[in-house]
Design a protein around this motif. Structure first.
Motif, PDB file in Angstrom:
ATOM      1  N   VAL A   3      55.342  12.126  34.315  1.00 48.66           N
ATOM      2  CA  VAL A   3      55.356  12.523  32.912  1.00 48.66           C
ATOM      3  C   VAL A   3      54.010  13.132  32.527  1.00 48.66           C
ATOM      4  O   VAL A   3      53.948  14.136  31.812  1.00 48.66           O
ATOM      5  N   VAL A   4      52.938  12.536  33.027  1.00 47.36           N
ATOM      6  CA  VAL A   4      51.597  13.029  32.707  1.00 47.36           C
ATOM      7  C   VAL A   4      51.418  14.458  33.228  1.00 47.36           C
ATOM      8  O   VAL A   4      50.882  15.317  32.531  1.00 47.36           O
ATOM      9  N   GLU A   5      51.889  14.725  34.437  1.00 44.34           N
ATOM     10  CA  GLU A   5      51.778  16.068  34.999  1.00 44.34           C
ATOM     11  C   GLU A   5      52.583  17.066  34.179  1.00 44.34           C
ATOM     12  O   GLU A   5      52.133  18.174  33.923  1.00 44.34           O
ATOM     13  N   GLU A   6      53.766  16.666  33.752  1.00 41.86           N
ATOM     14  CA  GLU A   6      54.586  17.549  32.917  1.00 41.86           C
ATOM     15  C   GLU A   6      53.897  17.830  31.588  1.00 41.86           C
ATOM     16  O   GLU A   6      53.914  18.963  31.095  1.00 41.86           O
ATOM     17  N   LEU A   7      53.279  16.808  31.008  1.00 47.40           N
ATOM     18  CA  LEU A   7      52.559  16.992  29.749  1.00 47.40           C
ATOM     19  C   LEU A   7      51.360  17.908  29.933  1.00 47.40           C
ATOM     20  O   LEU A   7      51.065  18.744  29.071  1.00 47.40           O
ATOM     21  N   GLU A   9      51.094  20.303  32.144  1.00 43.80           N
ATOM     22  CA  GLU A   9      51.616  21.652  32.287  1.00 43.80           C
ATOM     23  C   GLU A   9      51.995  22.241  30.930  1.00 43.80           C
ATOM     24  O   GLU A   9      51.714  23.394  30.631  1.00 43.80           O
ATOM     25  N   LYS A  10      52.659  21.425  30.115  1.00 44.11           N
ATOM     26  CA  LYS A  10      53.076  21.882  28.784  1.00 44.11           C
ATOM     27  C   LYS A  10      51.844  22.215  27.934  1.00 44.11           C
ATOM     28  O   LYS A  10      51.828  23.219  27.222  1.00 44.11           O
ATOM     29  N   LEU A  11      50.801  21.382  28.013  1.00 44.21           N
ATOM     30  CA  LEU A  11      49.569  21.628  27.273  1.00 44.21           C
ATOM     31  C   LEU A  11      48.930  22.947  27.718  1.00 44.21           C
ATOM     32  O   LEU A  11      48.489  23.746  26.893  1.00 44.21           O
ATOM     33  N   ALA A  12      48.909  23.182  29.019  1.00 45.12           N
ATOM     34  CA  ALA A  12      48.344  24.434  29.535  1.00 45.12           C
ATOM     35  C   ALA A  12      49.151  25.634  29.045  1.00 45.12           C
ATOM     36  O   ALA A  12      48.581  26.668  28.679  1.00 45.12           O
ATOM     37  N   GLU A  13      50.470  25.508  29.017  1.00 43.91           N
ATOM     38  CA  GLU A  13      51.318  26.582  28.513  1.00 43.91           C
ATOM     39  C   GLU A  13      51.034  26.845  27.033  1.00 43.91           C
ATOM     40  O   GLU A  13      50.956  27.998  26.603  1.00 43.91           O
ATOM     41  N   LEU A  14      50.883  25.779  26.256  1.00 45.12           N
ATOM     42  CA  LEU A  14      50.600  25.927  24.829  1.00 45.12           C
ATOM     43  C   LEU A  14      49.245  26.589  24.600  1.00 45.12           C
ATOM     44  O   LEU A  14      49.112  27.452  23.735  1.00 45.12           O
ATOM     45  N   GLU A  15      48.244  26.191  25.381  1.00 43.00           N
ATOM     46  CA  GLU A  15      46.920  26.797  25.253  1.00 43.00           C
ATOM     47  C   GLU A  15      46.968  28.282  25.585  1.00 43.00           C
ATOM     48  O   GLU A  15      46.376  29.101  24.885  1.00 43.00           O
ATOM     49  N   ALA A  16      47.689  28.634  26.649  1.00 46.47           N
ATOM     50  CA  ALA A  16      47.805  30.045  27.027  1.00 46.47           C
ATOM     51  C   ALA A  16      48.523  30.831  25.936  1.00 46.47           C
ATOM     52  O   ALA A  16      48.125  31.945  25.593  1.00 46.47           O
ATOM     53  N   ARG A  17      49.565  30.251  25.384  1.00 45.53           N
ATOM     54  CA  ARG A  17      50.326  30.927  24.316  1.00 45.53           C
ATOM     55  C   ARG A  17      49.447  31.129  23.074  1.00 45.53           C
ATOM     56  O   ARG A  17      49.478  32.192  22.447  1.00 45.53           O
TER      57      ARG A  17
END
Length: 150
Positions: A3-7, A9-17
């Motif tokens: 779950v931590v790894e998925e979070l 990844e999601k955080l990195a996607e949000l930062e890039a966006r």
């Protein structure tokens, strides 16, 4: 995957966006200013329909700081090297971040990261026209992934 790894990844996607949105907002602000200038030329009595942004005290814009930071560096070659070393296609924002890390840019890029990503997007588009790189749509449908044209 945890779950931590998925979070993460999601955080990195949000930062890039967010970086891409900020870069797009800067482009839109520049276009808005250009329209206001043209309107003022044709109708000097027209009052701008937008509020003017307060001027910065240091008079240096993020775009100028990006230019100063990249001056004297072979950015095109660096981009090609990073794309060559990447295991999969990469977003322009991530590419600019990797370039900044490799070149040893410190905290000075925190304020100009969206401008740097925007500059890299433009460079990648020119390189695509020259046939050096190619892009494909990202899974979110809004961004583009970049790789060397092989």
């Amino acid at each position: 995957m945890s779950v931590v790894e998925e979070l993460k990844e999601k955080l990195a996607e949000l930062e890039a966006r967010l970086e891409e949105i900020k870069a797009e907002a800067l482009v839109l602000e520049a276009q808005k200013a250009a329209f206001a200038t043209v309107i003022k030329v044709f109708d000097p009595s027209a009052t701008p329909g937008h509020s003017q942004q307060p001027r910065r005290k240091d008079r240096s814009t993020p775009g100028r700081r990006v230019t100063d930071l990249l001056r004297g560096r072979d950015v095109r070659r660096g981009v090609l090297e990073l794309l060559r070393d990447a295991e999969e296609p990469i977003l322009a924002g991530d590419l600019s971040k990797q370039f900044a890390e490799r070149e040893g840019f410190g905290a000075e890029i925190d304020e100009i990261r969206p401008n740097l990503a925007g500059r890299f997007s433009g460079l990648l588009e020119r390189m695509e026209q020259a046939g050096l790189v190619r892009s494909s749509g990202a899974p979110d449908g809004r961004r583009r992934l970049w790789e060397i044209a092989r």
